[in-house]
Design an enzyme around this catalytic site. Structure first.
Site: not given
Ligand code: NAD
Length: 506
Positions: A185, A259, A293, A394
């Site tokens: 997803k 992650e 990230c 962040e």
């Molecule tokens: P997010 O947590 O809002 O969303 C990430 C994913 O989770 C999306 O697909 C979203 O639809 C899904 N999601 C939302 N609610 C959920 C739930 N209740 N259960 C399961 N999935 C759910 O994050 P974002 O704003 O899309 O992305 C940015 C974040 O991702 C930042 O914090 C960034 O640091 C992190 N990130 C981490 C890495 C890493 O490798 N550590 C890499 C890229 C991004």
């Protein structure tokens, strides 16, 4: 163009073919560069999720994929690399339109990196020790043990919007290399490149091995993490949602890899080369408009070089080209959505309120041909205290927080004073001292004299609230395998079985 897209309307892909949910509702994909709708994608319900999970389960049980010899699976991984490489322009265009990432980055880095990742793991899978033989022990009697690494089963992969193809492949490559089947997803604002990627992979793996669904995380994400027939969740996203994922997964004790967020700290030692540190620090924080990230968001600078470094940071920052992400000359595109743009701007405002000094940028930018876009001018904030919001939370935008230090102890303390532990680094001319300092940084990756130095054959992942589990390299296999011990006794005479005497009168 995509086999399932017509007029930029995208179906899902389940069980080896395009899938259109019964109740056809759509989610609009909006270009953050223009604010305009660029595609419409099917919105999956929990019923559609069940269909996808059932397809993945059937494919796993059928065994064609999981029982394939590693050498043959290796060939399929190479074919996936070819599929991606030969469809690079289409994949990149889809990703630029939805995410606002630059064409320069996606074609120049992300696509070559994921091709390389599939090829790296294609090699690893040939020699990985899926079966290990343990030497017989004389006591209590002759026995022989094998340790077998088996695929976990159906893996639910959930990814963020900042590097859609890259994040998807960081999970798909090891999951598939280890013989699992998957339901992925992507983030619902950037699903198109992942859907096309899954169609391309679907052409070279058995039906049901890869499946993609789309929908808001709040509903579909919860449905996945609570699903009784998903065995493992690999999640990339925010720390806040990561905690929810772990709580939900506990209901069925799913295996979990997280992650999550980061708040990278780069320490600039007094002996650092100012020119190299200035260019490198800005590369560390402006890459993908700061929406990474592992970004170097906190620059911790020794007081002896603080003002000269700030001066060079300002001069260089003002030369960074912000523009239309489809223009190959553009270095920085927009924030990925209007709401994210507002969040970044509110962090900058909070820094001013907290008494920090905006040295460069700090406002919205207007970009020719992208009038409705969400662009933040590259921003440098000086005199930041590590307790301020901009240093602790962040921001996920092109915003550098500069912090002054006097002693190395103080620099170490500031760098580690965060809930995160994804990336950290040191700028110095003394690489021997840097080795010792690197050991003291609580972070999954430490970079010396550069940033974003990720390699497909080196593990990447977090300490502390940046998550756990590793992606890239053979170390990523550990997150997609179960460990089974099979032990065989060779003692045929029950009287010689030492431990039987505890129960029997022999
Ligand atoms: P997010 O947590 O809002 O969303 C990430 C994913 O989770 C999306 O697909 C979203 O639809 C899904 N999601 C939302 N609610 C959920 C739930 N209740 N259960 C399961 N999935 C759910 O994050 P974002 O704003 O899309 O992305 C940015 C974040 O991702 C930042 O914090 C960034 O640091 C992190 N990130 C981490 C890495 C890493 O490798 N550590 C890499 C890229 C991004």
């Amino acid at each position: 163009m995509s086999i399932t897209s017509s007029e930029n309307v995208f179906d899902l892909y389940i069980d080896g073919k395009a899938y259109r949910p019964e109740a056809a509702t759509y989610i609009d994909v909006i270009s953050p560069a223009t604010g305009k709708v660029v595609a419409r994608v099917q919105n999956a319900s929990s019923v559609d999720l069940d269909v996808a999970v059932a397809a993945a389960r059937r494919a796993f049980k059928a065994g064609e994929w999981r029982n394939m010899k590693p050498a043959d699976r290796s060939k399929v991984l190479y074919r996936i690399a070819q599929q991606i490489a030969s469809n690079a322009p289409e994949l990149a265009a889809l990703e630029v339109a939805a995410s606002g990432g630059t064409i320069k980055r996606i074609l120049g880095l992300d696509i070559p990196a994921v091709v390389d990742l599939f090829m790296t793991l294609a090699e690893e899978v040939k020699t990985y020790q899926f079966v290990e033989y343990i030497s017989p022990r004389p006591f209590p009697e002759q026995m022989h043990s094998q340790i077998i690494k088996e695929p976990i089963g159906v893996c639910g992969l959930i990814t963020a919007w900042n590097f859609p193809i890259l994040l998807a492949c960081m999970k798909l490559a090891p999951a598939l290399a280890c013989g699992n089947t998957v339901v992925i997803k992507p983030a619902s604002n950037t699903p198109t490149s992942t859907i096309r990627l899954i169609e391309l992979i679907g052409e070279v793996v058995p039906a049901g091995v890869v499946n993609v669904i789309n929908g808001p995380g709040a509903e579909l994400g919860d449905a996945m993490t609570l699903h009784k027939d998903i065995d493992k969740i690999s999640f990339t996203g925010s720390t806040e949602i990561g905690k929810r994922v772990q709580r939900n997964a506990a209901e069925t004790l799913k295996r979990v890899t997280l992650e999550l967020g980061g708040k990278g700290a780069a320490i600039v030692m007094p002996d650092a080369d100012i020119e190299r540190a200035a260019y490198g620090a800005l590369f560390g924080v402006y890459f993908n408009s700061g929406q990474a990230c592992e970004s170097a968001t906190r620059l911790i600078v020794h007081e002896s070089i603080y003002e000269p470094l700030l001066q060079r940071l300002k001069e260089i920052s003002e030369t960074v080209v912000v523009g239309d992400p489809m223009d190959p000359a553009t270095a920085m595109g927009p924030m990925s959505s209007e709401s994210h743009f507002r969040k970044v701007m509110s962090f900058i405002e909070s820094a001013s309120r907290d008494g920090a000094r905006i040295v460069s940028g700090g406002d919205q930018m207007s970009v020719p041909n992208c009038e409705g876009g969400f662009f933040v001018r590259p921003t440098i904030i000086a005199d930041v205290d590590n307790g301020m919001n901009v240093a602790q939370q962040e921001i996920f935008g092109p915003v550098l927080s500069v912090i002054k230090f006097s002693t190395t102890e103080e620099a170490m303390q500031i760098a580690n004073d965060t809930i995160y532990g994804l990336s950290a680094g040191i700028w110095t001319s003394n690489v021997v001292e840097a080795q010792a300092l690197a050991r003291r940084l609580n972070s999954g990756s430490v970079w010396i004299n550069d940033w974003h130095m990720m390699r497909t054959d080196v593990p990447f992942g977090g300490y502390k609230q940046s998550g756990y589990g590793r992606e890239f390299s053979k170390y990523s296999f550990e997150s997609y395998l179960e460990t089974k011990a099979i032990t065989t006794s060779f003692e045929t005479n029950v009287a010689n079985k030492a431990l039987y005497k505890i129960v029997h009168s022999l």
